[in-house]
Design a protein around this motif. Sequence first.
Motif, PDB file in Angstrom:
ATOM      1  N   PRO A  26      94.557  48.338  81.242  1.00  0.00           N
ATOM      2  CA  PRO A  26      95.528  46.996  80.828  1.00  0.00           C
ATOM      3  C   PRO A  26      95.271  46.317  79.842  1.00  0.00           C
ATOM      4  CG  PRO A  26      94.369  47.867  82.646  1.00  0.00           C
ATOM      5  CD  PRO A  26      93.681  48.351  81.425  1.00  0.00           C
ATOM      6  N   GLU A  27      97.343  45.505  79.101  1.00  0.00           N
ATOM      7  CA  GLU A  27      97.079  45.092  77.944  1.00  0.00           C
ATOM      8  C   GLU A  27      95.702  43.901  78.383  1.00  0.00           C
ATOM      9  OE1 GLU A  27      98.344  44.553  74.409  1.00  0.00           O
ATOM     10  OE2 GLU A  27      98.246  46.332  75.646  1.00  0.00           O
ATOM     11  N   ALA A  28      96.457  42.443  78.605  1.00  0.00           N
ATOM     12  CA  ALA A  28      95.158  42.017  78.693  1.00  0.00           C
ATOM     13  C   ALA A  28      93.753  42.250  78.557  1.00  0.00           C
ATOM     14  CB  ALA A  28      95.511  41.175  79.872  1.00  0.00           C
ATOM     15  N   LEU A  29      93.384  43.132  79.220  1.00  0.00           N
ATOM     16  CA  LEU A  29      91.644  43.732  79.441  1.00  0.00           C
ATOM     17  C   LEU A  29      92.187  44.076  78.014  1.00  0.00           C
ATOM     18  CD1 LEU A  29      88.914  43.823  80.753  1.00  0.00           C
ATOM     19  CD2 LEU A  29      90.362  46.089  81.584  1.00  0.00           C
ATOM     20  N   ARG A  30      92.224  44.711  77.899  1.00  0.00           N
ATOM     21  CA  ARG A  30      92.300  45.901  75.947  1.00  0.00           C
ATOM     22  C   ARG A  30      92.193  44.489  74.703  1.00  0.00           C
ATOM     23  NH1 ARG A  30      94.133  46.425  72.221  1.00  0.00           N
ATOM     24  NH2 ARG A  30      96.069  44.479  71.943  1.00  0.00           N
ATOM     25  N   SER A  31      93.407  43.582  74.839  1.00  0.00           N
ATOM     26  CA  SER A  31      92.954  41.859  73.912  1.00  0.00           C
ATOM     27  C   SER A  31      91.525  41.973  74.607  1.00  0.00           C
ATOM     28  CB  SER A  31      94.257  41.518  74.044  1.00  0.00           C
ATOM     29  OG  SER A  31      95.393  41.647  74.069  1.00  0.00           O
ATOM     30  N   ARG A  32      91.422  41.338  75.595  1.00  0.00           N
ATOM     31  CA  ARG A  32      89.914  40.293  75.791  1.00  0.00           C
ATOM     32  C   ARG A  32      88.901  41.578  75.642  1.00  0.00           C
ATOM     33  NH1 ARG A  32      89.258  38.771  81.369  1.00  0.00           N
ATOM     34  NH2 ARG A  32      87.287  37.368  79.871  1.00  0.00           N
ATOM     35  N   LEU A  33      88.782  42.585  75.594  1.00  0.00           N
ATOM     36  CA  LEU A  33      87.668  43.177  74.837  1.00  0.00           C
ATOM     37  C   LEU A  33      87.607  43.480  73.279  1.00  0.00           C
ATOM     38  CD1 LEU A  33      87.391  46.135  78.028  1.00  0.00           C
ATOM     39  CD2 LEU A  33      85.733  43.970  77.976  1.00  0.00           C
ATOM     40  N   ALA A  34      88.597  43.786  73.162  1.00  0.00           N
ATOM     41  CA  ALA A  34      88.935  43.448  71.655  1.00  0.00           C
ATOM     42  C   ALA A  34      87.737  42.594  71.041  1.00  0.00           C
ATOM     43  CB  ALA A  34      90.031  43.529  70.923  1.00  0.00           C
ATOM     44  N   GLU A  35      88.177  41.275  71.198  1.00  0.00           N
ATOM     45  CA  GLU A  35      87.124  40.301  70.440  1.00  0.00           C
ATOM     46  C   GLU A  35      86.344  40.034  70.945  1.00  0.00           C
ATOM     47  OE1 GLU A  35      90.790  37.142  72.508  1.00  0.00           O
ATOM     48  OE2 GLU A  35      92.228  37.899  71.201  1.00  0.00           O
ATOM     49  N   CYS A  36      85.514  40.607  72.032  1.00  0.00           N
ATOM     50  CA  CYS A  36      84.174  40.245  72.862  1.00  0.00           C
ATOM     51  C   CYS A  36      83.211  40.835  71.738  1.00  0.00           C
ATOM     52  CB  CYS A  36      83.972  40.445  74.001  1.00  0.00           C
ATOM     53  SG  CYS A  36      82.253  40.480  75.112  1.00  0.00           S
ATOM     54  N   ARG A  37      82.464  39.875  71.382  1.00  0.00           N
ATOM     55  CA  ARG A  37      81.228  40.339  70.706  1.00  0.00           C
ATOM     56  C   ARG A  37      79.703  40.772  71.226  1.00  0.00           C
ATOM     57  NH1 ARG A  37      85.666  40.429  68.323  1.00  0.00           N
ATOM     58  NH2 ARG A  37      86.384  39.781  66.127  1.00  0.00           N
ATOM     59  N   THR A  38      79.914  40.582  72.426  1.00  0.00           N
ATOM     60  CA  THR A  38      78.232  40.717  72.976  1.00  0.00           C
ATOM     61  C   THR A  38      78.791  42.156  73.762  1.00  0.00           C
ATOM     62  OG1 THR A  38      79.344  39.473  74.458  1.00  0.00           O
ATOM     63  CG2 THR A  38      77.830  38.602  72.685  1.00  0.00           C
ATOM     64  N   LEU A  39      79.554  43.226  73.398  1.00  0.00           N
ATOM     65  CA  LEU A  39      79.752  44.053  74.740  1.00  0.00           C
ATOM     66  C   LEU A  39      78.470  45.361  74.159  1.00  0.00           C
ATOM     67  CD1 LEU A  39      83.105  45.553  74.305  1.00  0.00           C
ATOM     68  CD2 LEU A  39      82.128  44.654  75.692  1.00  0.00           C
ATOM     69  N   PRO A  40      77.826  45.896  75.217  1.00  0.00           N
ATOM     70  CA  PRO A  40      76.594  46.991  74.953  1.00  0.00           C
ATOM     71  C   PRO A  40      76.667  47.679  74.100  1.00  0.00           C
ATOM     72  CG  PRO A  40      78.005  47.088  77.385  1.00  0.00           C
ATOM     73  CD  PRO A  40      78.751  46.192  76.154  1.00  0.00           C
ATOM     74  N   SER A  41      75.289  47.187  72.927  1.00  0.00           N
ATOM     75  CA  SER A  41      75.623  48.142  71.788  1.00  0.00           C
ATOM     76  C   SER A  41      73.985  49.101  71.317  1.00  0.00           C
ATOM     77  CB  SER A  41      75.718  47.132  70.079  1.00  0.00           C
ATOM     78  OG  SER A  41      74.458  46.849  70.776  1.00  0.00           O
ATOM     79  N   LEU A  42      74.513  50.322  70.530  1.00  0.00           N
ATOM     80  CA  LEU A  42      73.610  51.682  70.326  1.00  0.00           C
ATOM     81  C   LEU A  42      72.786  50.787  68.866  1.00  0.00           C
ATOM     82  CD1 LEU A  42      75.483  54.025  70.524  1.00  0.00           C
ATOM     83  CD2 LEU A  42      74.325  53.400  71.874  1.00  0.00           C
ATOM     84  N   PRO A  43      71.217  51.044  69.153  1.00  0.00           N
ATOM     85  CA  PRO A  43      70.624  50.929  68.371  1.00  0.00           C
ATOM     86  C   PRO A  43      71.862  51.807  66.041  1.00  0.00           C
ATOM     87  CG  PRO A  43      69.221  51.843  69.985  1.00  0.00           C
ATOM     88  CD  PRO A  43      70.557  51.625  70.332  1.00  0.00           C
ATOM     89  N   ALA A  44      71.398  50.716  65.624  1.00  0.00           N
ATOM     90  CA  ALA A  44      71.462  51.155  64.213  1.00  0.00           C
ATOM     91  C   ALA A  44      71.595  52.706  63.942  1.00  0.00           C
ATOM     92  CB  ALA A  44      70.405  51.209  63.168  1.00  0.00           C
ATOM     93  N   SER A  45      70.269  53.300  64.109  1.00  0.00           N
ATOM     94  CA  SER A  45      69.867  55.373  63.880  1.00  0.00           C
ATOM     95  C   SER A  45      70.370  55.656  64.833  1.00  0.00           C
ATOM     96  CB  SER A  45      68.555  54.582  64.316  1.00  0.00           C
ATOM     97  OG  SER A  45      67.353  54.871  65.391  1.00  0.00           O
ATOM     98  N   ALA A  46      70.791  55.103  66.513  1.00  0.00           N
ATOM     99  CA  ALA A  46      71.374  56.167  67.372  1.00  0.00           C
ATOM    100  C   ALA A  46      73.024  56.393  66.716  1.00  0.00           C
ATOM    101  CB  ALA A  46      71.407  55.952  68.263  1.00  0.00           C
ATOM    102  N   ALA A  47      73.303  55.002  66.286  1.00  0.00           N
ATOM    103  CA  ALA A  47      74.599  55.130  65.844  1.00  0.00           C
ATOM    104  C   ALA A  47      74.919  55.819  64.628  1.00  0.00           C
ATOM    105  CB  ALA A  47      75.178  53.390  64.481  1.00  0.00           C
ATOM    106  N   ARG A  48      73.705  55.798  63.453  1.00  0.00           N
ATOM    107  CA  ARG A  48      73.717  56.854  62.096  1.00  0.00           C
ATOM    108  C   ARG A  48      74.156  58.314  62.981  1.00  0.00           C
ATOM    109  NH1 ARG A  48      71.054  52.863  59.781  1.00  0.00           N
ATOM    110  NH2 ARG A  48      69.105  53.542  60.348  1.00  0.00           N
ATOM    111  N   ILE A  49      73.596  58.712  63.470  1.00  0.00           N
ATOM    112  CA  ILE A  49      73.186  60.066  64.228  1.00  0.00           C
ATOM    113  C   ILE A  49      75.045  60.297  64.832  1.00  0.00           C
ATOM    114  CG2 ILE A  49      72.312  61.564  66.741  1.00  0.00           C
ATOM    115  CD1 ILE A  49      70.287  61.045  64.726  1.00  0.00           C
ATOM    116  N   ILE A  50      75.415  59.316  65.289  1.00  0.00           N
ATOM    117  CA  ILE A  50      76.843  59.487  66.130  1.00  0.00           C
ATOM    118  C   ILE A  50      77.459  60.114  65.100  1.00  0.00           C
ATOM    119  CG2 ILE A  50      78.893  58.929  66.885  1.00  0.00           C
ATOM    120  CD1 ILE A  50      76.961  57.361  69.459  1.00  0.00           C
ATOM    121  N   ALA A  51      77.645  59.061  63.828  1.00  0.00           N
ATOM    122  CA  ALA A  51      78.514  59.144  62.258  1.00  0.00           C
ATOM    123  C   ALA A  51      78.183  60.519  61.895  1.00  0.00           C
ATOM    124  CB  ALA A  51      78.464  58.404  61.539  1.00  0.00           C
ATOM    125  N   ILE A  52      76.736  61.037  61.801  1.00  0.00           N
ATOM    126  CA  ILE A  52      76.552  62.781  61.814  1.00  0.00           C
ATOM    127  C   ILE A  52      77.199  63.434  62.664  1.00  0.00           C
ATOM    128  CG2 ILE A  52      74.875  64.395  61.343  1.00  0.00           C
ATOM    129  CD1 ILE A  52      72.455  62.678  60.340  1.00  0.00           C
TER     130      ILE A  52
END
Length: 520
Positions: A26-52
Amino acid sequence: MSIERISTEGLSGMRELAEAGLPPLPEALRSRLAECRTLPSLPASAARIIAIARSSDPRLADYARTIEQDPALTMRLLGMANSTFYSRGGNPVTTSLDALSRIGLDATLAVVLSFGLPRASSDQSLDHEYLCQRAILAASAVQELAQHLCPHDAPQLFTSALLQDIGILAFEALDGEAYTSAIPDLRQHQKLSEVEQARYGCDHALVGAWLAASWGVPTTIASGIIDSHGALEDGDARKLCLRLSCRIAECWLATDSASAFSSLLRQLTSVASLDIVMLMNVMQELQHRLPSLSRLFEITCPPAVDSTHLLAEAKELLFEQNLRMTIRLAEQQRELEALHASHVVLDEQHRTDHLTQLVNRPWLEKRLAQYFDCAKVAQQPLSVMFIDLDHFKRINDRFGHRFGDEVLIHFAAALNNMVRESDIAGRYGGEEFLVIMPNTDRRQASILADRIREYLAKQPLAQADGKPLHVTASIGIADLEDGEFENAAALVDAADHAMYGIKHGGRDGVGHYEEPGPGE
């Protein structure tokens, strides 16, 4: 040990994510999620694995080097590779490269993404331990189910089930207590989704899929997160495995797990592709694996289920399932028998002359062609008899067609009683009849012809004006040995020719076909 994490900075790159083919937020939810800075995140090493994994030429050595930079990730990967499910009694592996080779890239990605699961904390309003236990249970269950229903999909389904509820964490990050106070108990998963739909226009499954896509996971895994929430039905083994694994996790963690499993087992009786015995094997294997999986993913081990109660319930349902199958098979057998009987009736109608109840001309010609070819190949005798009732037109003209039909019916019944079981007698047209006589030469055929004439001489075929009506017949016989016949039609023409010889000679007699001489 603190773990360095990379923030997703909301669902960044929404335009790029839209190309993943997921249903839109939904557009309103999409906009709010795009501005949220505390969404669940991955460890840096995990992010690098996904990049590979997303690179054009990923190599196992690159994965191994990156993983070895994170001790926690390395230990979890080795633990997975040395688990009962993957080791299968083999020697333990001690390096990241060997672990990668053993479990494969899809399972490695699951280990990496497991660091995105919630961790229990005393200051959190959501029961994160329950969510983590549910994720591990569902992932393990889908892995076992997939081994039976869709083995090639097992690794990716494991990851989808593992991440199925990360959308709940996204909603918590977005609205905090406003979200947690509005939703029911997490164990009421269906009601939870309904509240989210009413509040946000979608549920946590769709949000979780978009969050996973923002981490860079493959679209098939993100789509699997959406598919994990839906009805249990046949037709798609992937969806069935995912959805059933979620139900198994819910029942396992329910306050009254025995009643919950009892209800689930009864729901599954309508799913034809699921076997109760297979399902019980999955449950037993899951119970066996849980302690080691809990240690691997650093969660409190979920309580064991009452296997005795489950087994008793399964036996009862298996009996009911077998009984239903027996009844269904009996019904199908009755339907097949009715269908066969219907086909017999239709076949009988297709090949029967409606007036005389003898076979009709098309059927006669079809069977004669078969007998003709067989007799030629086997070099066996074959005779046909052509019968024409004499002066039949006079009978119709004098007494009417209904009376003539009665004569035909009586003659047909008499003829049918005189032929052998191996013979085929039929109405060729009008007052003409044909008899096919396999393995019969002209001498044997003459015996039947004489019997027909004797019967007609003694027995009237009808009563006309109170007096018996006797009818005579002109009969022609052709034997396969009488000439060089190219086909069955030529043999019938020969018998017809012999019959007309009797007609021209005064009727009421039997004639045999004679091959014309060179000058005739």
